[in-house]
Scaffold this motif. Sequence first.
Motif, PDB file in Angstrom:
ATOM      1  N   SER A  72       0.810  -1.210   0.000  1.00 28.43           N
ATOM      2  CA  SER A  72       0.000   0.000   0.000  1.00 28.43           C
ATOM      3  C   SER A  72       0.848   1.266   0.000  1.00 28.43           C
ATOM      4  O   SER A  72       0.349   2.347  -0.260  1.00 28.43           O
ATOM      5  CB  SER A  72      -0.938   0.016   1.206  1.00 28.43           C
ATOM      6  OG  SER A  72      -0.178  -0.037   2.398  1.00 28.43           O
ATOM      7  N   GLY A  73       2.128   1.139   0.257  1.00 30.60           N
ATOM      8  CA  GLY A  73       2.985   2.312   0.330  1.00 30.60           C
ATOM      9  C   GLY A  73       3.521   2.741  -1.018  1.00 30.60           C
ATOM     10  O   GLY A  73       3.414   2.030  -2.013  1.00 30.60           O
ATOM     11  N   ASP A  74       4.123   3.919  -1.026  1.00 27.39           N
ATOM     12  CA  ASP A  74       4.717   4.453  -2.247  1.00 27.39           C
ATOM     13  C   ASP A  74       6.215   4.168  -2.329  1.00 27.39           C
ATOM     14  O   ASP A  74       6.845   4.502  -3.323  1.00 27.39           O
ATOM     15  CB  ASP A  74       4.491   5.964  -2.324  1.00 27.39           C
ATOM     16  CG  ASP A  74       3.026   6.318  -2.495  1.00 27.39           C
ATOM     17  OD1 ASP A  74       2.267   5.494  -3.040  1.00 27.39           O
ATOM     18  OD2 ASP A  74       2.643   7.421  -2.082  1.00 27.39           O
ATOM     19  N   VAL A  75       6.783   3.592  -1.263  1.00 28.32           N
ATOM     20  CA  VAL A  75       8.201   3.232  -1.252  1.00 28.32           C
ATOM     21  C   VAL A  75       8.303   1.745  -0.971  1.00 28.32           C
ATOM     22  O   VAL A  75       7.803   1.252   0.037  1.00 28.32           O
ATOM     23  CB  VAL A  75       8.984   4.035  -0.193  1.00 28.32           C
ATOM     24  CG1 VAL A  75      10.440   3.606  -0.173  1.00 28.32           C
ATOM     25  CG2 VAL A  75       8.869   5.530  -0.446  1.00 28.32           C
ATOM     26  N   ILE A  76       8.943   1.016  -1.885  1.00 31.83           N
ATOM     27  CA  ILE A  76       9.064  -0.436  -1.780  1.00 31.83           C
ATOM     28  C   ILE A  76      10.542  -0.777  -1.615  1.00 31.83           C
ATOM     29  O   ILE A  76      11.335  -0.579  -2.541  1.00 31.83           O
ATOM     30  CB  ILE A  76       8.517  -1.148  -3.041  1.00 31.83           C
ATOM     31  CG1 ILE A  76       7.126  -0.665  -3.406  1.00 31.83           C
ATOM     32  CG2 ILE A  76       8.603  -2.652  -2.889  1.00 31.83           C
ATOM     33  CD1 ILE A  76       6.058  -0.970  -2.403  1.00 31.83           C
ATOM     34  N   PRO A  77      10.936  -1.277  -0.445  1.00 30.48           N
ATOM     35  CA  PRO A  77      12.339  -1.655  -0.263  1.00 30.48           C
ATOM     36  C   PRO A  77      12.637  -3.014  -0.894  1.00 30.48           C
ATOM     37  O   PRO A  77      11.866  -3.958  -0.743  1.00 30.48           O
ATOM     38  CB  PRO A  77      12.499  -1.702   1.251  1.00 30.48           C
ATOM     39  CG  PRO A  77      11.135  -1.944   1.777  1.00 30.48           C
ATOM     40  CD  PRO A  77      10.163  -1.379   0.785  1.00 30.48           C
TER      41      PRO A  77
END
Length: 82
Positions: free
Chosen positions: A63-68
């Motif tokens: 759901s986030g805009d940053v994917i590690p």
Amino acid sequence: MASNRLSSKSLAEANLKMLDNEALCDVTLTAGKEKHEIRCHKVILASRSPVFYAMFCGPLAESGDVIPIPDIEPSTLAMFVR
């Protein structure tokens, strides 16, 4: 964004120009331990990779805009995105 005359380019050329300019990028991937940021487009990633499709569209979608993505070298991920 100034007119880039994207309509006169092929779809692949237009997508690459938008990636290079970070136009409409809607997700940031972070690569490696140093968390190098690579901005890109979810729809392109999902259309070319079943793993990214599941990541963005599956039942456990991010759901986030940053994917590690810590276990990949930044240069390798950048090459994949391009």
